[in-house]
Design a protein around this motif. Structure first.
Motif, mmCIF file in Angstrom:
data_model
loop_
_atom_site.group_PDB
_atom_site.id
_atom_site.type_symbol
_atom_site.label_atom_id
_atom_site.label_comp_id
_atom_site.label_asym_id
_atom_site.label_seq_id
_atom_site.Cartn_x
_atom_site.Cartn_y
_atom_site.Cartn_z
ATOM 1 N N PHE B 4 -2.419 -10.502 -18.568
ATOM 2 C CA PHE B 4 -1.136 -9.860 -18.304
ATOM 3 C C PHE B 4 0.005 -10.678 -18.896
ATOM 4 N N ARG B 6 -0.224 -12.766 -21.342
ATOM 5 C CA ARG B 6 -0.314 -12.697 -22.802
ATOM 6 C C ARG B 6 0.364 -11.414 -23.294
ATOM 7 N N LEU B 7 0.053 -10.302 -22.630
ATOM 8 C CA LEU B 7 0.671 -9.027 -23.005
ATOM 9 C C LEU B 7 2.192 -9.111 -22.866
ATOM 10 N N LEU B 18 11.644 -6.257 -33.070
ATOM 11 C CA LEU B 18 12.021 -4.867 -33.345
ATOM 12 C C LEU B 18 13.483 -4.631 -32.980
ATOM 13 N N LEU B 21 15.734 -6.255 -35.648
ATOM 14 C CA LEU B 21 15.725 -5.493 -36.899
ATOM 15 C C LEU B 21 16.524 -4.202 -36.746
ATOM 16 N N LEU B 22 16.323 -3.518 -35.606
ATOM 17 C CA LEU B 22 17.015 -2.250 -35.389
ATOM 18 C C LEU B 22 18.508 -2.457 -35.272
ATOM 19 N N TYR B 25 19.911 -3.049 -38.678
ATOM 20 C CA TYR B 25 19.911 -1.779 -39.426
ATOM 21 C C TYR B 25 21.056 -0.891 -38.969
ATOM 22 N N SER B 28 24.382 -2.120 -40.075
ATOM 23 C CA SER B 28 24.529 -1.941 -41.517
ATOM 24 C C SER B 28 24.880 -0.492 -41.857
ATOM 25 N N VAL B 29 24.199 0.443 -41.172
ATOM 26 C CA VAL B 29 24.469 1.866 -41.420
ATOM 27 C C VAL B 29 25.903 2.206 -41.014
ATOM 28 N N ARG B 31 28.506 0.189 -40.866
ATOM 29 C CA ARG B 31 29.446 -0.414 -41.809
ATOM 30 C C ARG B 31 29.526 0.415 -43.096
ATOM 31 N N ILE B 82 3.832 2.193 -20.727
ATOM 32 C CA ILE B 82 2.759 1.438 -20.072
ATOM 33 C C ILE B 82 2.600 1.898 -18.626
#
Lengths: 255, 92
Positions: B4, B6-7, B18, B21-22, B25, B28-29, B31, B82
């Motif tokens: 658990f 570890r998950l 994620l 990165l999002l 992104y 950036s969009v 701007r 989950i």
């Protein structure tokens, strides 16, 4: 050998093979082109196989018996078994529950019934004992069949004694019922959206962050070129050549 | 328990990547949209300082916008998935 070591070795072999191919087959050769195709086919096979193993499928079967058997788990075929709890990763053998079934076409199919708990694949299955009880309840004979739909993942590989893991069991009307794989439909739609999103994110990053830098570099190079041309123009005549030569000492060198 | 944890740990790391990165992104969009809006209204060239001010103001609005807050769903949705999976697999 644990699953991590096994998959680590597989990954290392793939990386080594790719590096070796890049060195042996030069860019643009026919061999390189073939190798590229082969690599993509291999990747597609790997990803397809992985999804086929991991995603849920439904079988229409008839449960004939359930049993529990001690399994030896200390070789590489360990990857075909679950890790229901923390001790189980260290155990050399343990008891596993099984469902013996007959498919509509008369062929046998045996499922293991193991918790996946919080490990891979993410089915979060903790109800092995309940599932065994339900399967026991749905047992039937060939004379008076009770058809059931067994949701499972994994492969039955007779040679390696690998069994698919049953996740759910449900009584159905007959052997010909159609089961719509809703989960897989949603999964692939979400996967497609994610792939397109990542593609879009990468394109945005390239457009906004990489291309401007490359343009700057191109402009810088052009200006160096221009200066060299101007210097060549000025170099007409002895005086011009002299000032042109002097000019090359100013600012950046023209290389 | 270890499985658990570890998950939880690797899930948190993966989702944080994620999330980062999002948000890059999305910013950036936004701007780019601001730049294009300004250029469409005022034409190319013109007042560089006013353009920068307009874009910075737009980006400050973005920092308070609903869209930026919605990126937190990156953490929320997998936890709901989950939870629903645990329920459907074990209690149905």
């Amino acid at each position: 050998m644990s699953g991590y070591v096994f998959w680590g070795i597989v990954l290392a072999l793939i990386v080594a093979a790719v590096i070796a191919l890049r060195i042996w087959l030069p860019e643009g050769s026919a061999g390189r082109k073939r190798a590229k195709w082969a690599t993509w086919a291999f990747v597609a096979l790997l990803v397809g196989g992985f999804l086929h193993y991991t995603l849920p499928q439904h079988d229409i079967v008839r449960v004939v018996n359930t049993y529990q058997e001690r399994q030896d788990l200390n070789d590489w075929t360990r990857i075909f078994w679950s890790s229901p709890d923390d001790q189980s990763t260290g155990l050399i053998n343990r008891d596993v529950q099984f469902l013996q079934t007959i498919k509509a076409n008369g062929k046998p199919m045996v499922y293991r019934n193991e918790d996946t708990s919080w490990s891979w694949p993410p089915y979060f299955k903790f109800d092995t004992a309940n599932l065994q009880a339900e399967a026991e309840d749905l047992k039937s004979t060939a004379a008076a069949p009770q058809w059931v739909s067994v949701t499972h993942y994994g492969w039955r590989i007779v040679y390696f004694s690998a069994f698919p893991n049953a996740v759910a069991i449900k009584a159905v009307a007959g052997p010909d019922v159609t089961i719509i794989p809703w989960f897989n439909i949603v999964f692939f739609v979400v996967l497609l959206i994610l792939v397109l999103l990542f593609r879009r994110m990468w394109l945005q990053f390239r457009e906004r962050s990489i291309d401007p830098v490359l343009e700057d570099m191109g402009e810088a190079w052009d200006s160096v070129d221009d200066r060299a041309d101007q210097a060549a123009d000025r170099a007409r005549g002895v005086w011009g050549r002299f000032t042109g030569w002097l000019g090359t000492w100013k600012g950046k060198s023209r290389r | 328990m270890i499985a658990f944890l570890r998950l939880a740990v690797f899930g948190f790391i993966g989702l944080s990547v994620l999330y980062l990165l999002l948000s890059i992104y999305s910013r950036s969009v936004r701007r780019e949209t601001l730049e294009k809006t300004w250029d469409a209204e005022n034409g190319p060239g013109g007042d560089g300082a006013a353009r920068d001010a307009y874009i910075e103001a737009g980006m400050r609005d973005y920092e308070k916008s609903l869209r930026k807050k919605l990126i937190w769903l990156v953490y929320v949705i997998p936890m709901i998935v989950i939870g629903v999976t645990v329920y459907l697999v074990n209690y149905q």
